[in-house]
Write a protein that holds these residues in place. Structure first.
Motif, mmCIF file in Angstrom:
data_model
loop_
_atom_site.group_PDB
_atom_site.id
_atom_site.type_symbol
_atom_site.label_atom_id
_atom_site.label_comp_id
_atom_site.label_asym_id
_atom_site.label_seq_id
_atom_site.Cartn_x
_atom_site.Cartn_y
_atom_site.Cartn_z
ATOM 1 N N ALA A 136 28.734 35.794 52.742
ATOM 2 C CA ALA A 136 29.675 36.370 51.786
ATOM 3 C C ALA A 136 30.917 35.490 51.636
ATOM 4 C CB ALA A 136 30.069 37.781 52.225
ATOM 5 N N LEU A 137 31.423 34.960 52.745
ATOM 6 C CA LEU A 137 32.585 34.076 52.679
ATOM 7 C C LEU A 137 32.269 32.802 51.912
ATOM 8 C CD1 LEU A 137 33.787 34.533 56.363
ATOM 9 C CD2 LEU A 137 35.063 35.232 54.335
ATOM 10 N N ASP A 138 31.070 32.254 52.120
ATOM 11 C CA ASP A 138 30.670 31.053 51.377
ATOM 12 C C ASP A 138 30.578 31.345 49.881
ATOM 13 O OD1 ASP A 138 30.552 29.762 53.771
ATOM 14 O OD2 ASP A 138 28.376 29.816 53.948
ATOM 15 N N ALA A 139 30.005 32.504 49.532
ATOM 16 C CA ALA A 139 29.873 32.857 48.117
ATOM 17 C C ALA A 139 31.243 33.015 47.465
ATOM 18 C CB ALA A 139 29.064 34.146 47.982
ATOM 19 N N LEU A 140 32.193 33.622 48.180
ATOM 20 C CA LEU A 140 33.542 33.769 47.629
ATOM 21 C C LEU A 140 34.208 32.414 47.444
ATOM 22 C CD1 LEU A 140 35.946 35.514 46.793
ATOM 23 C CD2 LEU A 140 36.584 35.665 49.208
ATOM 24 N N TRP A 141 34.093 31.545 48.435
ATOM 25 C CA TRP A 141 34.717 30.217 48.350
ATOM 26 C C TRP A 141 34.139 29.423 47.185
ATOM 27 C CZ3 TRP A 141 33.679 25.024 48.500
ATOM 28 C CH2 TRP A 141 34.715 24.164 48.844
ATOM 29 N N VAL A 142 32.829 29.422 47.056
ATOM 30 C CA VAL A 142 32.194 28.668 45.974
ATOM 31 C C VAL A 142 32.559 29.268 44.622
ATOM 32 C CG1 VAL A 142 29.967 28.041 44.956
ATOM 33 C CG2 VAL A 142 30.303 27.841 47.414
ATOM 34 N N GLY A 143 32.624 30.606 44.536
ATOM 35 C CA GLY A 143 33.009 31.231 43.278
ATOM 36 C C GLY A 143 34.422 30.881 42.866
ATOM 37 N N LEU A 144 35.353 30.876 43.815
ATOM 38 C CA LEU A 144 36.738 30.533 43.506
ATOM 39 C C LEU A 144 36.891 29.062 43.142
ATOM 40 C CD1 LEU A 144 38.570 32.497 46.358
ATOM 41 C CD2 LEU A 144 38.413 33.130 43.942
ATOM 42 N N MET A 145 36.037 28.210 43.696
ATOM 43 C CA MET A 145 36.128 26.778 43.440
ATOM 44 C C MET A 145 35.386 26.358 42.167
ATOM 45 S SD MET A 145 37.960 25.202 45.793
ATOM 46 C CE MET A 145 37.361 23.519 45.644
ATOM 47 N N CYS A 146 34.254 26.979 41.887
ATOM 48 C CA CYS A 146 33.392 26.505 40.798
ATOM 49 C C CYS A 146 33.563 27.289 39.504
ATOM 50 C CB CYS A 146 31.928 26.558 41.234
ATOM 51 S SG CYS A 146 31.531 25.519 42.658
ATOM 52 N N ARG A 147 33.986 28.541 39.571
ATOM 53 C CA ARG A 147 34.149 29.336 38.366
ATOM 54 C C ARG A 147 35.593 29.274 37.859
ATOM 55 N NH1 ARG A 147 28.929 29.960 36.834
ATOM 56 N NH2 ARG A 147 27.694 30.939 38.471
ATOM 57 N N LYS A 148 35.762 29.736 36.642
ATOM 58 C CA LYS A 148 37.097 29.768 36.044
ATOM 59 C C LYS A 148 37.787 31.056 36.475
ATOM 60 C CE LYS A 148 35.372 27.191 32.063
ATOM 61 N NZ LYS A 148 35.109 27.229 30.593
ATOM 62 N N VAL A 149 38.400 31.019 37.624
ATOM 63 C CA VAL A 149 39.045 32.192 38.205
ATOM 64 C C VAL A 149 40.546 31.953 38.253
ATOM 65 C CG1 VAL A 149 39.278 33.631 40.258
ATOM 66 C CG2 VAL A 149 37.020 32.833 39.552
ATOM 67 N N ASN A 150 41.304 32.861 37.638
ATOM 68 C CA ASN A 150 42.760 32.799 37.659
ATOM 69 C C ASN A 150 43.394 34.053 38.250
ATOM 70 O OD1 ASN A 150 42.860 30.244 36.272
ATOM 71 N ND2 ASN A 150 42.351 31.350 34.387
ATOM 72 N N TRP A 151 42.617 35.147 38.312
ATOM 73 C CA TRP A 151 43.114 36.404 38.855
ATOM 74 C C TRP A 151 42.065 36.981 39.780
ATOM 75 C CZ3 TRP A 151 48.019 38.161 37.861
ATOM 76 C CH2 TRP A 151 48.714 37.493 36.849
ATOM 77 N N VAL A 152 42.521 37.550 40.888
ATOM 78 C CA VAL A 152 41.613 38.081 41.902
ATOM 79 C C VAL A 152 41.975 39.533 42.172
ATOM 80 C CG1 VAL A 152 40.982 37.992 44.346
ATOM 81 C CG2 VAL A 152 41.063 35.898 43.010
ATOM 82 N N LEU A 153 40.942 40.374 42.172
ATOM 83 C CA LEU A 153 41.104 41.786 42.517
ATOM 84 C C LEU A 153 40.549 42.007 43.913
ATOM 85 C CD1 LEU A 153 41.725 44.761 41.851
ATOM 86 C CD2 LEU A 153 39.422 44.921 40.860
ATOM 87 N N ASP A 154 41.429 42.311 44.848
ATOM 88 C CA ASP A 154 41.046 42.626 46.226
ATOM 89 C C ASP A 154 40.986 44.136 46.336
ATOM 90 O OD1 ASP A 154 40.575 42.742 48.910
ATOM 91 O OD2 ASP A 154 42.589 42.137 49.520
ATOM 92 N N ALA A 155 39.771 44.693 46.339
ATOM 93 C CA ALA A 155 39.585 46.143 46.250
ATOM 94 C C ALA A 155 39.058 46.702 47.560
ATOM 95 C CB ALA A 155 38.619 46.487 45.107
ATOM 96 N N ASP A 156 39.484 47.911 47.857
ATOM 97 C CA ASP A 156 39.023 48.638 49.038
ATOM 98 C C ASP A 156 38.914 50.112 48.681
ATOM 99 O OD1 ASP A 156 40.004 50.292 51.704
ATOM 100 O OD2 ASP A 156 38.663 48.639 52.183
ATOM 101 N N ILE A 157 37.745 50.712 48.959
ATOM 102 C CA ILE A 157 37.531 52.119 48.658
ATOM 103 C C ILE A 157 38.086 52.957 49.808
ATOM 104 C CG2 ILE A 157 35.812 53.873 48.130
ATOM 105 C CD1 ILE A 157 34.030 51.681 47.050
ATOM 106 N N ARG A 158 38.922 53.881 49.492
ATOM 107 C CA ARG A 158 39.589 54.689 50.531
ATOM 108 C C ARG A 158 38.573 55.606 51.229
ATOM 109 N NH1 ARG A 158 44.582 58.544 49.044
ATOM 110 N NH2 ARG A 158 45.853 56.763 49.718
ATOM 111 N N GLY A 159 38.483 55.447 52.565
ATOM 112 C CA GLY A 159 37.639 56.312 53.377
ATOM 113 C C GLY A 159 36.229 56.473 52.837
ATOM 114 N N PHE A 160 35.588 55.362 52.478
ATOM 115 C CA PHE A 160 34.300 55.462 51.789
ATOM 116 C C PHE A 160 33.264 56.200 52.621
ATOM 117 C CE2 PHE A 160 30.042 53.571 51.301
ATOM 118 C CZ PHE A 160 29.751 54.046 50.027
ATOM 119 N N PHE A 161 33.079 55.807 53.873
ATOM 120 C CA PHE A 161 32.044 56.423 54.701
ATOM 121 C C PHE A 161 32.333 57.911 54.950
ATOM 122 C CE2 PHE A 161 31.333 51.974 55.594
ATOM 123 C CZ PHE A 161 29.955 51.902 55.690
ATOM 124 N N ASP A 162 33.605 58.289 54.952
ATOM 125 C CA ASP A 162 33.960 59.692 55.178
ATOM 126 C C ASP A 162 33.921 60.519 53.900
ATOM 127 O OD1 ASP A 162 34.409 59.070 57.849
ATOM 128 O OD2 ASP A 162 36.496 58.535 57.480
#
Length: 535
Positions: free
Chosen positions: A230-256
């Motif tokens: 997953a870390l490799d996929a993120l790094w390659v995506g940020l380096m190879c794609r046209k990315v200018n904005w990043v959404l860092d998302a987390d679902i609140r208490g998903f398992f609960d």
């Protein structure tokens, strides 16, 4: 020519139909028949018709090349030559039949599997038991792995009989709490040992189906995929794609907060075997036991349960992944990337308009399934190759950093060429917490023999570097190693208050050479391990 009994078609034993109605599986050929007295494994093991007849007469001019070849009969057409399952109900048939399930799921994405429980054999239960951790905590039954191993085959046979006769009942999970990074407590549910065995066996059966359906950007708790993928996929995506904005998302208490009815509806999209669905519902509603008090569970799935990661992936596959895939194909105006690991996911956008539109639509989408984004952990930040230049022109500071799977990502440049690169290092807050825990343990162990302490320190550093030793982290890990050395020296010096017997740095250097490994990079560059071609 006499024909031998052919092996059944590979998809026949999956007993699945498109409409969800059960279909009787054909009887295995050869069952109940006597084998010939002269049994030739080379003839019968292949599961095919008789092979072609080899000519007896030699060709003219036996030297090479021959002028003509003796006439023979070609190989009879038939099924390919895979490994065949045994003709009796053998424990070793489970893996072959799961391959048939996987192949049927791959050929038809709309198929309903009506009979799956027959794949849960004693052999599969044995594999599941062996795959469990030997030192894992026990549940409400207080049975450990070593205790269950005594009389193992009898226990597994009894468990198998109870499952297929409908007498199996799931036990409540034992609830404990662990501290999170922000100081809050995370509830963990520890299932009973038999429930762990059952959950792992059912997980293997369901994995044969859903591993075909899951999308490529889903990495959490899947066979053959890890955090580094997953870390490799993120790094390659940020380096190879046209990315200018990043959404860092987390679902609140998903398992609960996971809704049981939504999850069961998602499972019924593929699974039509009511017995498998009944087992899953038992584990969801078995409740939890805390300080001897039982309480019911109407929502959520226990974190720590063996099958919980698979159920989470199934839920998010239908609620999030497929929707994101469709959204970026039909509504996005620029490049969009996504990497998801369990309930944490990171998305990259080319334009800010796409990012803001998607974030609003995402909140509505999750609300349909009674979920919500964590307001403090969900951020939309400017991140990419032009982020620093654009922020400098507006008079703003450096681009914000991104934390994902224990690593802090930041916008940087290479030393030689000055080109844009994504830097990575361990999250500083977690590293300080780890060092604090190591310091406390060293002080408790300071009176133990030095070789014993050295082995423990070596295992700690090796384990830490096995995960964090990616390219670009040598300086950070070297500082981590130096801190541990100093803490170990301070702990050893506390063994005695007499100055004449205090451990000197020169003597301690010999201990460092003996027990403390040097920091080396243990992972390749992401673009070497993960090859992604730009569109």
């Amino acid at each position: 020519m006499s024909r031998r009994s052919r092996r059944p078609h590979a998809s026949a034993d999956t007993s699945c139909t498109r409409t969800g109605r059960a279909r009787r599986a054909p009887r295995e050929s050869g069952a109940g028949r006597e084998r010939p007295v002269a049994y030739d494994p080379d003839t019968y093991a292949s599961g095919r018709s008789d092979i072609g007849v080899v000519p007896v007469n030699p060709p003219n001019k036996a030297q090479q090349p021959a002028a003509e070849v003796g006439e023979g009969r070609p190989v009879t057409e038939g099924n390919p030559n895979p490994l065949t399952a045994s003709q009796s109900q053998n424990w070793t048939d489970a893996s072959y039949k799961l391959d048939w399930v996987r192949e049927a799921a791959r050929k038809d994405r709309g198929i309903h599997f009506t009979t799956l429980l027959h794949h849960l054999t004693p052999h599969l239960l044995l594999e599941s038991f062996d795959a469990l951790r030997r030192d894992s905590a026990s549940g409400v039954d207080a049975t450990t792995w070593a205790e269950y191993a005594k009389g193992l085959m009898g226990r597994l046979s009894d468990l198998h009989d109870r499952v297929h006769s409908g007498r199996y009942r799931a036990k409540p999970s034992k609830r404990i709490y662990i501290e999170k990074d922000d100081g809050r407590l995370r509830p963990i549910g520890i299932a009973a040992l038999e429930d762990k065995i059952m959950q792992r066996a059912v997980m293997q059966i369901l994995n044969a189906i859903y591993e075909v359906d899951f999308l490529g950007f889903s990495y959490g708790f899947r066979p053959g995929r890890s955090q580094h993928n997953a870390l490799d996929a993120l790094w390659v995506g940020l380096m190879c794609r046209k990315v200018n904005w990043v959404l860092d998302a987390d679902i609140r208490g998903f398992f609960d907060a996971l809704d049981h009815e939504c999850l069961m509806n998602f499972l019924e999209t593929r699974i039509a075997d009511r017995r498998i669905l009944r087992l899953v519902r038992q584990w969801l509603t078995a409740g939890v036991s805390e300080d001897g008090q039982w309480s019911a569970t109407t929502v959520g799935t226990p974190q720590g349960a063996v099958i919980s990661p698979l159920l989470a992936n199934v839920f998010l596959h239908y609620a999030l992944d497929q929707w994101v895939q469709e959204w970026r194909r039909t509504k996005a105006h620029g490049d969009v990337i996504i990497v998801r690991y369990a309930d944490d996911f990171v998305m990259g956008f080319q334009s800010k308009r796409d990012a803001e539109t998607f974030l609003k639509a995402l909140q509505e989408r999750l609300g349909e399934y009674k979920l919500e984004l964590h307001p403090d952990k969900t951020r939309l930040i400017e991140f990419g190759r032009f982020a620093e230049r654009d922020r400098t022109q507006r008079g703003e500071g450096k681009p914000e950093t991104l934390d994902f799977l224990g690593f802090t990502h930041w916008c940087g440049t290479t030393r030689k060429s000055g080109k844009f690169t994504v830097g990575r290092k361990p999250v500083a807050k977690r590293m300080r917490k780890t060092l604090k825990a190591i310091k406390e343990t060293l002080m408790k162990r300071r009176h133990r023999p030095v070789p014993e302490q050295g082995q423990w320190v070596r295992s700690v550093i090796r384990g830490y570097c096995a995960y964090f030793a990616v390219p670009g982290t040598v300086e950070t890990l070297s500082a981590f190693r130096k801190h541990i050395c100093r803490m170990w020296l301070r702990a050893l010096r506390r063994r005695s208050q007499r100055k004449g017997k205090r451990l000197t740095w020169k003597r301690f250097e010999r201990l460092i050479e003996t027990w403390i490994p040097k920091v080396t990079i243990q992972h390749p560059y992401p673009d070497q391990r993960l090859i992604v071609h730009p569109r």
